[in-house]
Scaffold this motif. Structure first.
Motif, short mmCIF file in Angstrom:
data_model
loop_
_atom_site.label_atom_id
_atom_site.label_comp_id
_atom_site.label_asym_id
_atom_site.label_seq_id
_atom_site.Cartn_x
_atom_site.Cartn_y
_atom_site.Cartn_z
N ILE A 3 0.86 -1.20 0.00
CA ILE A 3 0.00 0.00 0.00
C ILE A 3 0.89 1.25 0.00
CG2 ILE A 3 -1.59 1.30 1.55
CD1 ILE A 3 -3.07 -1.01 0.49
N PRO A 4 0.50 2.31 -0.69
CA PRO A 4 1.30 3.54 -0.62
C PRO A 4 1.32 4.09 0.81
CG PRO A 4 -0.30 3.64 -2.42
CD PRO A 4 -0.62 2.41 -1.62
N THR A 5 2.47 4.62 1.20
CA THR A 5 2.62 5.14 2.56
C THR A 5 1.56 6.20 2.88
OG1 THR A 5 4.97 4.71 2.39
CG2 THR A 5 4.28 6.24 4.12
N GLY A 6 1.34 7.10 1.92
CA GLY A 6 0.39 8.20 2.15
C GLY A 6 -0.97 7.67 2.56
N GLN A 7 -1.39 6.61 1.90
CA GLN A 7 -2.70 6.03 2.20
C GLN A 7 -2.75 5.52 3.65
OE1 GLN A 7 -3.80 4.05 -1.48
NE2 GLN A 7 -5.03 2.67 -0.22
N LEU A 8 -1.67 4.84 4.06
CA LEU A 8 -1.60 4.31 5.44
C LEU A 8 -1.68 5.44 6.46
CD1 LEU A 8 1.16 1.55 5.81
CD2 LEU A 8 -1.29 1.32 5.47
N LEU A 9 -0.90 6.50 6.18
CA LEU A 9 -0.82 7.59 7.17
C LEU A 9 -2.11 8.41 7.22
CD1 LEU A 9 2.90 8.81 6.79
CD2 LEU A 9 1.95 7.01 8.25
N GLN A 10 -2.74 8.60 6.06
CA GLN A 10 -3.99 9.36 6.07
C GLN A 10 -5.07 8.61 6.84
OE1 GLN A 10 -4.37 10.12 1.92
NE2 GLN A 10 -2.69 11.60 2.09
N LYS A 11 -5.12 7.32 6.64
CA LYS A 11 -6.12 6.51 7.33
C LYS A 11 -5.87 6.54 8.84
CE LYS A 11 -8.51 2.33 6.59
NZ LYS A 11 -8.38 0.90 6.43
N ALA A 12 -4.58 6.47 9.20
CA ALA A 12 -4.22 6.49 10.62
C ALA A 12 -4.61 7.83 11.25
CB ALA A 12 -2.73 6.24 10.79
N THR A 13 -4.34 8.92 10.54
CA THR A 13 -4.69 10.25 11.06
C THR A 13 -6.19 10.32 11.30
OG1 THR A 13 -2.93 11.14 9.68
CG2 THR A 13 -4.46 12.74 10.60
N ALA A 14 -6.95 9.88 10.31
CA ALA A 14 -8.40 9.94 10.43
C ALA A 14 -8.90 9.03 11.55
CB ALA A 14 -9.05 9.56 9.11
N GLY A 15 -8.23 7.91 11.75
CA GLY A 15 -8.70 6.92 12.72
C GLY A 15 -8.16 7.11 14.13
N GLY A 16 -7.28 8.09 14.33
CA GLY A 16 -6.76 8.33 15.68
C GLY A 16 -5.79 7.26 16.17
N TYR A 17 -5.07 6.66 15.26
CA TYR A 17 -4.03 5.69 15.66
C TYR A 17 -2.75 6.01 14.90
CZ TYR A 17 -5.39 3.27 11.31
OH TYR A 17 -5.66 2.95 10.00
N ALA A 18 -1.71 5.22 15.12
CA ALA A 18 -0.44 5.48 14.44
C ALA A 18 0.09 4.21 13.80
CB ALA A 18 0.58 6.04 15.43
N ILE A 19 0.91 4.40 12.78
CA ILE A 19 1.52 3.27 12.08
C ILE A 19 2.92 3.03 12.66
CG2 ILE A 19 2.37 2.44 9.83
CD1 ILE A 19 -0.66 2.76 9.85
N GLY A 20 3.23 1.79 12.95
CA GLY A 20 4.59 1.44 13.38
C GLY A 20 5.45 1.25 12.14
N ALA A 21 6.55 1.98 12.10
CA ALA A 21 7.51 1.82 10.99
C ALA A 21 8.76 1.21 11.60
CB ALA A 21 7.81 3.17 10.35
N PHE A 22 9.01 -0.03 11.23
CA PHE A 22 10.06 -0.81 11.88
C PHE A 22 11.26 -0.98 10.95
CE2 PHE A 22 5.98 -1.95 13.74
CZ PHE A 22 6.25 -1.82 15.11
N ASN A 23 12.44 -0.70 11.48
CA ASN A 23 13.66 -0.85 10.66
C ASN A 23 14.01 -2.32 10.55
OD1 ASN A 23 13.96 2.03 11.91
ND2 ASN A 23 15.26 1.96 10.11
N VAL A 24 14.17 -2.77 9.31
CA VAL A 24 14.52 -4.17 9.08
C VAL A 24 15.81 -4.24 8.26
CG1 VAL A 24 12.13 -4.94 9.23
CG2 VAL A 24 13.06 -4.36 7.01
N TYR A 25 16.54 -5.30 8.51
CA TYR A 25 17.84 -5.48 7.84
C TYR A 25 17.91 -6.78 7.07
CZ TYR A 25 19.22 -1.88 11.23
OH TYR A 25 19.29 -0.72 11.97
N THR A 26 17.07 -7.72 7.48
CA THR A 26 17.18 -9.08 6.96
C THR A 26 15.79 -9.70 6.78
OG1 THR A 26 17.16 -9.99 9.17
CG2 THR A 26 19.34 -9.51 8.23
N LEU A 27 15.78 -10.89 6.23
CA LEU A 27 14.54 -11.67 6.09
C LEU A 27 13.87 -11.84 7.45
CD1 LEU A 27 12.62 -13.66 4.55
CD2 LEU A 27 14.26 -15.45 5.14
N GLU A 28 14.68 -12.11 8.48
CA GLU A 28 14.12 -12.37 9.81
C GLU A 28 13.37 -11.14 10.33
OE1 GLU A 28 16.96 -13.24 8.62
OE2 GLU A 28 18.01 -14.74 9.80
#
Ligand code: G3H
Ligand code: ZN
Length: 284
Positions: A3-28
């Protein structure tokens, strides 16, 4: 699903929650994030740092992409903290949904120019842009208050910056730091409120590892809709790996697959806990 990031963030703003953006380095890491999100029915973001991209390159983005596409929940793929124009462009071509154009080390005017450049290219490629105003690093924790103030996001500058650059999201510095908090974290909610009043793009908080639950909750209430988490995930992965070595019989080494399983399990625990704090569970 990807999903495009903008879509996720707009929905979160409207819904009163936040998106977790997690740093990943590997498959695990990426597997831990996506499976935790699926279990909790939460939208989520996979983000990679330039340092990881230097090693993983296009295949690392492709891996995140593949996991995102196959996921049963909305997932966006993001390039985090990038101060290289070339790398932001490459990453967008490789398929990230958004990039963080990090000109926060630059003087205000130059940060505007740098971000304008990346935004223009991103628009052409259909990607989103996050930028940072103010300066945030692991070092800021130990410095004097008046020096600290100078590094926080100015609400007036934030308004001008967003207007001139057309960014899709703004990372704010309100007392948050990367890595370890050497003293009890304090966030400047009055400043956040002023920024919120002047700026209408989604606001992002970096340096989430180590932030107490109540500050996270208050930050969401005051308009933060994306939290970046790195250190706690890395720590969980390293601890799990260490435990695998410790449990191996004397003179033997653990199986690599055992380390993979254990690190996914440990990182997934962190992700699940954060998703619940970010109020994004059941928000797909
Ligand atoms: O961009 C990544 C972060 O801001 C993560 O910060 O390592 O303190 O969780 P953290
Ligand atoms: Zn950050």
């Amino acid at each position: 699903m990807l999903i495009p990031t903008g879509q996720l963030l707009q929905k979160a703003t409207a819904g009163g929650y936040a998106i977790g953006a997690f740093n990943v380095y590997t498959l695990e890491g990426a597997t831990a994030v996506v499976t935790a999100a699926e279990e909790l029915q939460s939208p989520v973001m996979l983000q990679v740092l330039p340092s990881a991209l230097k090693i993983g390159g296009r295949p690392l983005v492709a891996l995140c992409h593949a996991l995102a596409k196959d996921a049963t929940v909305p997932v966006a793929v993001h390039l985090d903290h990038c101060s290289s124009q070339v790398l932001t462009v490459k990453a967008m071509i490789w398929g990230v949904s958004s990039v963080m154009a990090d000109g926060s080390e630059l003087p205000f005017e130059q940060n505007i120019q740098f971000t304008q450049y990346v935004s223009e290219i991103a628009r052409g490629l259909g990607a989103g842009v996050e930028a940072e105003l103010g300066r945030l690093s692991g070092e800021e924790d130990g410095i004097a208050v008046h020096q600290r103030e100078a590094l926080l996001t100015s609400p007036e500058q934030a308004e001008e910056f967003v207007e001139q650059t057309g960014v899709d999201a703004l990372a704010v510095c309100i007392g948050n730091v990367h890595g370890h908090y050497r003293r009890t974290p304090e966030l400047d909610f009055v400043r956040l409120e002023k920024i919120r009043q002047r700026v209408d793009v989604p606001l992002v908080l970096h340096g989430t590892s180590g932030l107490p639950d109540e500050l996270i909750d208050k930050a969401i209430t005051h308009g933060i809709c994306k939290f970046n988490v790195n250190t706690e995930l890395r720590r969980a992965c390293l601890k799990a790996t260490e435990a695998c070595f410790n449990e191996a019989q004397t003179g033997q080494q653990p199986e690599l697959t055992r380390i993979m399983e254990e690190s996914v399990r440990a990182m997934k625990e962190v992700v699940s806990e954060k998703i619940k704090l970010f109020r994004s569970a059941e928000m797909t």
